[in-house]
Structures are given as structure tokens and as C-alpha cells.
Design a protein around this motif. Structure first.
Motif, mmCIF file in Angstrom:
data_model
loop_
_atom_site.group_PDB
_atom_site.id
_atom_site.type_symbol
_atom_site.label_atom_id
_atom_site.label_comp_id
_atom_site.label_asym_id
_atom_site.label_seq_id
_atom_site.Cartn_x
_atom_site.Cartn_y
_atom_site.Cartn_z
ATOM 1 N N LEU A 14 0.841 -1.209 -0.036
ATOM 2 C CA LEU A 14 -0.061 -0.094 0.129
ATOM 3 C C LEU A 14 0.999 1.281 0.047
ATOM 4 O O LEU A 14 0.476 2.211 -0.595
ATOM 5 C CB LEU A 14 -1.109 -0.099 1.134
ATOM 6 N N LEU A 15 2.094 1.264 0.615
ATOM 7 C CA LEU A 15 2.836 2.622 0.912
ATOM 8 C C LEU A 15 3.765 2.752 -0.341
ATOM 9 O O LEU A 15 4.203 3.751 -0.572
ATOM 10 C CB LEU A 15 3.836 2.092 2.230
ATOM 11 N N ILE A 16 3.752 1.674 -1.316
ATOM 12 C CA ILE A 16 4.449 1.886 -2.473
ATOM 13 C C ILE A 16 3.977 3.060 -3.086
ATOM 14 O O ILE A 16 4.667 3.706 -3.856
ATOM 15 C CB ILE A 16 4.728 0.566 -3.275
ATOM 16 N N ASN A 17 2.690 2.988 -3.511
ATOM 17 C CA ASN A 17 2.099 3.668 -4.356
ATOM 18 C C ASN A 17 0.585 4.234 -3.802
ATOM 19 O O ASN A 17 -0.349 4.019 -4.345
ATOM 20 C CB ASN A 17 1.907 3.419 -5.820
ATOM 21 N N LEU A 18 0.672 4.883 -2.418
ATOM 22 C CA LEU A 18 -0.468 5.179 -1.812
ATOM 23 C C LEU A 18 -1.464 6.122 -2.368
ATOM 24 O O LEU A 18 -2.651 5.708 -2.444
ATOM 25 C CB LEU A 18 -0.145 5.650 -0.387
ATOM 26 N N LYS A 19 -0.989 7.088 -3.205
ATOM 27 C CA LYS A 19 -1.992 7.887 -4.017
ATOM 28 C C LYS A 19 -2.819 7.358 -4.990
ATOM 29 O O LYS A 19 -4.009 7.564 -4.998
ATOM 30 C CB LYS A 19 -1.177 9.081 -4.533
ATOM 31 N N GLN A 20 -2.088 6.387 -5.780
ATOM 32 C CA GLN A 20 -2.775 5.720 -6.910
ATOM 33 C C GLN A 20 -3.682 4.711 -6.322
ATOM 34 O O GLN A 20 -4.764 4.613 -6.695
ATOM 35 C CB GLN A 20 -1.679 5.259 -7.669
ATOM 36 N N VAL A 21 -3.213 3.994 -5.205
ATOM 37 C CA VAL A 21 -4.107 3.022 -4.752
ATOM 38 C C VAL A 21 -5.204 3.397 -4.087
ATOM 39 O O VAL A 21 -6.369 2.898 -4.169
ATOM 40 C CB VAL A 21 -3.244 2.079 -3.769
ATOM 41 N N GLN A 22 -5.264 4.756 -3.376
ATOM 42 C CA GLN A 22 -6.268 5.335 -2.479
ATOM 43 C C GLN A 22 -7.505 5.472 -3.315
ATOM 44 O O GLN A 22 -8.765 5.277 -2.912
ATOM 45 C CB GLN A 22 -5.859 6.308 -1.967
ATOM 46 N N THR A 23 -7.268 5.677 -4.574
ATOM 47 C CA THR A 23 -8.551 6.174 -5.636
ATOM 48 C C THR A 23 -9.374 5.001 -5.956
ATOM 49 O O THR A 23 -10.381 5.148 -6.407
ATOM 50 C CB THR A 23 -8.017 6.639 -6.639
ATOM 51 N N LYS A 24 -8.659 3.803 -5.952
ATOM 52 C CA LYS A 24 -9.350 2.438 -6.409
ATOM 53 C C LYS A 24 -9.456 1.339 -5.352
ATOM 54 O O LYS A 24 -9.671 0.409 -5.624
ATOM 55 C CB LYS A 24 -8.915 1.994 -7.684
ATOM 56 N N LEU A 25 -9.084 2.011 -4.089
ATOM 57 C CA LEU A 25 -8.812 0.897 -2.923
ATOM 58 C C LEU A 25 -10.304 0.189 -2.555
ATOM 59 O O LEU A 25 -10.222 -1.149 -2.489
ATOM 60 C CB LEU A 25 -8.264 1.557 -1.628
ATOM 61 N N ALA A 26 -11.353 1.006 -2.638
ATOM 62 C CA ALA A 26 -12.609 0.564 -1.835
ATOM 63 C C ALA A 26 -12.999 -0.671 -3.250
ATOM 64 O O ALA A 26 -13.395 -1.731 -2.756
ATOM 65 C CB ALA A 26 -13.637 1.506 -2.136
ATOM 66 N N ALA A 27 -13.085 -0.288 -4.470
ATOM 67 C CA ALA A 27 -13.478 -1.119 -5.521
ATOM 68 C C ALA A 27 -12.454 -2.500 -5.348
ATOM 69 O O ALA A 27 -12.709 -3.644 -5.710
ATOM 70 C CB ALA A 27 -13.535 -0.611 -6.728
ATOM 71 N N GLY A 28 -11.114 -2.233 -5.257
ATOM 72 C CA GLY A 28 -10.125 -3.254 -5.306
ATOM 73 C C GLY A 28 -10.434 -4.315 -4.040
ATOM 74 O O GLY A 28 -10.271 -5.519 -4.328
ATOM 75 N N LEU A 29 -10.712 -3.893 -2.882
ATOM 76 C CA LEU A 29 -10.911 -4.640 -1.750
ATOM 77 C C LEU A 29 -11.982 -5.494 -2.017
ATOM 78 O O LEU A 29 -12.140 -6.512 -1.434
ATOM 79 C CB LEU A 29 -11.050 -3.861 -0.578
ATOM 80 N N THR A 30 -13.164 -4.664 -2.338
ATOM 81 C CA THR A 30 -14.292 -5.635 -2.679
ATOM 82 C C THR A 30 -14.097 -6.656 -3.785
ATOM 83 O O THR A 30 -14.775 -7.842 -3.519
ATOM 84 C CB THR A 30 -15.477 -4.689 -3.328
ATOM 85 N N ALA A 31 -13.604 -6.445 -4.676
ATOM 86 C CA ALA A 31 -13.392 -7.531 -5.815
ATOM 87 C C ALA A 31 -12.124 -8.377 -5.150
ATOM 88 O O ALA A 31 -12.581 -9.876 -5.652
ATOM 89 C CB ALA A 31 -12.529 -6.789 -6.895
ATOM 90 N N ALA A 32 -11.472 -8.090 -4.431
ATOM 91 C CA ALA A 32 -10.688 -9.241 -3.711
ATOM 92 C C ALA A 32 -11.422 -9.986 -2.741
ATOM 93 O O ALA A 32 -11.215 -11.246 -2.629
ATOM 94 C CB ALA A 32 -9.375 -8.414 -3.118
ATOM 95 N N ALA A 33 -12.123 -9.426 -2.002
ATOM 96 C CA ALA A 33 -13.016 -10.129 -1.031
ATOM 97 C C ALA A 33 -14.127 -11.065 -1.751
ATOM 98 O O ALA A 33 -14.045 -12.191 -1.319
ATOM 99 C CB ALA A 33 -13.932 -9.117 -0.211
ATOM 100 N N MET A 34 -14.591 -10.627 -2.759
ATOM 101 C CA MET A 34 -15.564 -11.370 -3.552
ATOM 102 C C MET A 34 -14.807 -12.574 -4.341
ATOM 103 O O MET A 34 -15.194 -13.586 -4.198
ATOM 104 C CB MET A 34 -16.245 -10.586 -4.885
ATOM 105 N N GLY A 35 -13.488 -12.468 -4.736
ATOM 106 C CA GLY A 35 -12.733 -13.532 -5.268
ATOM 107 C C GLY A 35 -12.199 -14.425 -4.305
ATOM 108 O O GLY A 35 -12.434 -15.786 -4.236
#
Length: 445
Positions: A280-301
Motif C-alpha cells: 500500500l505504501l509503495i504507491n499510496l496516492k494511486q491505490v487510494q483512488t481505487k482501494l474500495a473497489a479493489g478490496l471488494t473485488a478481492a473479497a468477492m474473489g
């Protein structure tokens, strides 16, 4: 097998065919479903859901931060088009061994694989086999310390850890890597001699943004390295989790008779958490914008993966109560007097039937794991060898045409079974033969 191959959900059809088997055997229907199927499925979810979830999140964060793409791009660039196949295999291997899920690896590596194969004029149809060798074989379950679920499941049954039988695993990994590379290079040379190039009219051709900037390669590798380091330190190193709690407390309050059966899961939970936070700390600004959608996709998978496998485990536990299973079990156990050979056979067969490495191995160890352990201990065979053979065997015949990873890989690359499955199957055969060669060698000596 038929319904899985046709794409029907295992979560729905495993209990349906479980109940069909119960009806045909004349046993009690509802108790078999609620008390055997559901109880064992729930126990499996309890044991492994944290690993599935954290593994999916780690892979997704590595993807969103650009770290996975950075690693793939750097390796491909470093080795160049002359070693295109080796470059793709190594890129997949490093990501998989670092804990990134197989599906994320396929998505991350494919664009660079397509670009370098096109540059080297190697047929695109060889890409799935190349990705399969790097992601689905030796780093998934052979090399000691792999954080993939296929290397963690046996720890619950044999009281081992992720580094079980390191010498055997390393030898097996080298054999699979060498055999797979020989096959793929032979296929490349055949295509070159026939004048076949990358090909035209392909679908799902990726577009790489040459101007897109990825994180530094060494920073991108840091989360993978930390997962491996923390997993080792917490499994066998100075911070081993087996000494964190009083054994009597664990036994009395949590019904944990042997801490070794859960220690590997604890170690990997912490290691993956450290990896996620670092990624997360590698590219926090880029990850922040899509974190919610990404975590949802990961959890569903993760939910889909764990419940698919749990349904298969529930199915296997019901089947083992049926009268006809005793005959099958007797045949498998009687196929060889040596437990390692018998175990390799059982795991391979069940992985092939279910089309799932984790599902097939889980069923085999749920049904016969205790017997294999008893036979091995009586024969003076280390549980670590049982662990490594079971783990490697799970990644053998699991990649039959109905395997979910195979279907997904072909969909990602825009290719069909007819075009590319021959090479995937060849890698499967190499892996399967390696497991039996090692099992027979140990049984002789």
C-alpha cells in the motif's frame, strides 16, 4: 466433472450431487447434508479463509500499486526477446513465490508476455503454457516456503510448516522448471522451423502504455521479500509463533491440541498483513483512488474460491461415508505399499476430478490424511515428506481442461483450448511425472 467443465458453479452443484450420491446409497439424506457436508465445509472455511482473503488482497494491492507490473516489465526488459520464454516464466515465478495469487499474476504478466513474444516472433499460442509453467507449478507448491495455499493446506494435517522437506522440494522444483523449459523451447524451435510467427487476427491483444511509470523494481520487490522473510521468521526463525502461547492455555481454552497444526497459518497471516501494508505504501496516492473497489473485488474473489473448495471438501467427506467408497479407498491405499506413492496417486486423481489443486488435496487429506500419517510414522517416514509430495501432487493433474485457472488463463490471453491446451497439458504431465519419480525414488531408498 461434466457440470464443472460446462461452467456451472461448484458451490451449487457439489451439494446437489452429494445428496444424489446419498440417495443412491440409501443413507439418511438431511443429516448427511447438515451434519456431514455443512460441518466439514464450515471447518474448512474456518481453517483457511484468512489465507484466501489476505492472499487475494495482497495480490490486488500489488496489482493496483503497479508493483506487479513493474516486476514483470523489468524482468522482460532485462532478459529481452532472445530469452522471451525464460523472461515470462521467471516473472511469473517471482510473483507467485512472493505470494501474489495465480490469477493476478496472469493478468499482470500477460501484456508484457504478448509484447515480447510479438517482438521475438514466437507464436502467441505458447503464452498460456509459458505462464502456466511459471505460475502454476514449481513456485506454487514445490519450492519450500511458498506462501500459496497449496503449500499451506498440508500443515493442518501433518503438523508441518511451509518449509517442509526443503531438499526434496527444491530438487522437484528444478526438475519441473527444466522439463517445462525444454518442452517450450522445443515447441518454439518447431514453430520457427515451420515459419510460424506470432500470428495475426488475435483477440484480447493488450495495449501497453509506454509512457506509464511504474514503481522502482527494488521497491516493488520489497513486499514479496517481506512476506517470505516474515513467514520464515515466524515459522522456523527466532520469532516462531509456536512459542507465543502456553500449550495448556491453547488446549484448555481453544481446543488446540498441537499448535503446529495452526502455526503455519498464523505465520502466513502476519506475513501477508506485513506485505499488504508495505505494498500500500509503495504507491499510496494511486491505490487510494481505487482501494474500495479493489478490496471488494478481492473479497468477492476470496469468498468464491474458499466456498468452491469448501463445497468440494464437504462433498468428499460425505462420499467417504458411503458404502462404495471403502472399495475405492482400498484400491488407492493398495495401489502401493509405500504411503508417498499412494498419496501422490490419491491427490492427483482427486485434483483431476475436481479440477482444483486445493480442492483435490483437501479431499484426499481429509479422507485419508490420518491413515497416511500413521503408515508413514510406522515406517519411519517424515511427515515433511508427506507434506511435500501431497503439495506437489495437487499441482499435477489439477490442470485438466475444466480447471478454473486454465479457463481463466485462456480467457485472459484470448486463446482457446484447441490452440493452447496442448502445451498446458504437457507442463501438467511434466509436473505429474516429477512427483511420481520423487515418490518412487524415496520408496526405493
Amino acid at each position: 466433472m461434466f457440470f464443472a467443465y460446462r461452467g456451472y458453479p461448484v458451490i451449487v452443484f457439489a451439494p446437489i450431487f452429494t445428496l444424489l450420491a446419498v440417495i443412491l446409497s440409501g443413507l439418511a439424506l438431511l443429516p448427511s447434508y447438515t451434519e456431514t457436508f455443512m460441518t466439514n465445509a464450515a471447518n474448512y472455511v474456518k481453517s483457511f479463509f484468512p489465507i484466501f482473503l489476505l492472499g487475494a488482497i495482497f495480490g490486488k494491492v500489488m496489482e493496483m500499486s503497479g508493483a506487479a507490473a513493474s516486476i514483470a516489465q523489468s524482468i522482460v526488459k532485462a532478459l529481452g526477446s532472445r530469452r522471451a520464454i525464460l523472461a515470462v516464466v521467471l516473472a511469473c515465478a517471482i510473483l507467485t513465490y512472493g505470494g501474489v495469487s495465480l490469477f493476478v499474476v496472469a493478468f499482470a504478466v500477460y501484456p508484457f508476455a504478448a509484447a515480447i513474444f510479438r517482438e521475438a516472433n514466437i507464436p502467441k499460442r505458447l503464452i498460456p503454457g509459458t505462464i502456466a509453467l511459471g505460475a502454476f507449478t514449481f513456485t506454487m507448491d514445490a519450492l519450500p516456503g511458498s506462501p500459496q495455499i497449496q503449500n499451506i493446506i498440508p500443515t493442518n494435517y501433518f503438523g508441518t510448516d511451509a518449509y517442509a522437506a526443503p531438499v526434496l522440494g527444491t530438487i522437484g522444483g528444478i526438475m519441473v522448471f527444466a522439463g517445462g523449459m525444454l518442452w517450450l523451447e522445443r515447441r518454439r524451435k518447431q514453430a520457427e522451423a515451420a515459419g510460424e510467427g506470432y500470428g495475426e487476427g488475435h483477440i484480447n491483444e493488450p495495449e501497453i502504455n509506454r509512457e506509464e511509470k511504474y514503481p522502482n523494481i527494488w521497491i516493488s520487490l520489497l513486499p514479496l521479500a517481506l512476506v517470505l522473510v516474515f513467514n520464515y521468521l515466524l515459522s522456523r526463525g527466532v520469532w516462531t509463533v509456536t512459542e507465543w502461547y502456553d500449550p495448556e492455555l491453547l488446549k484448555k481454552n481453544f481446543n488446540i491440541a498441537n499448535v503446529k497444526t495452526v502455526a503455519s497459518s498464523w505465520a502466513l497471516i502476519i506475513a501477508l498483513t506485513v506485505g499488504i501494508l508495505t505494498a500500500l505504501l509503495i504507491n499510496l496516492k494511486q491505490v487510494q483512488t481505487k482501494l474500495a473497489a479493489g478490496l471488494t473485488a478481492a473479497a468477492m474473489g476470496a469468498l468464491l474460491a474458499i466456498f468452491n473448495t469448501a463445497s468440494e471438501v464437504g462433498f468428499g467427506n460425505v462420499v467417504k461415508t458411503l458404502p462404495g467408497f471403502k472399495m475405492i479407498q482400498g484400491w488407492i491405499l493398495g495401489a502401493s505399499e509405500h504411503p508417498l506413492v499412494s498419496e501422490a496417486l490419491a491427490v492427483n486423481v482427486l485434483a483431476g476430478i475436481t479440477g482444483s489443486a486445493s480442492g483435490g488435496m483437501s479431499i484426499a487429506l481429509e479422507v485419508m490424511g490420518k491413515q497416511y500419517l500413521q503408515i508413514a510414522q510406522a515406517a519411519g517416514i517424515s511427515p515433511e515428506l508427506l507434506h511435500r509430495i501431497a503439495s506437489m501432487a495437487s499441482g499435477g493433474m489439477d490442470t485438466l481442461p475444466h480447471n478454473g485457472a486454465v479457463i481463466t488463463l485462456l480467457a485472459i490471453t484470448g486463446l482457446t483450448h484447441r490452440q493452447s491446451y496442448k502445451d498446458i497439458f504437457a507442463i501438467t504431465v511434466v509436473k505429474t511425472l516429477t512427483v511420481f519419480i520423487l515418490a518412487f525414488a524415496i520408496s526405493i531408498f
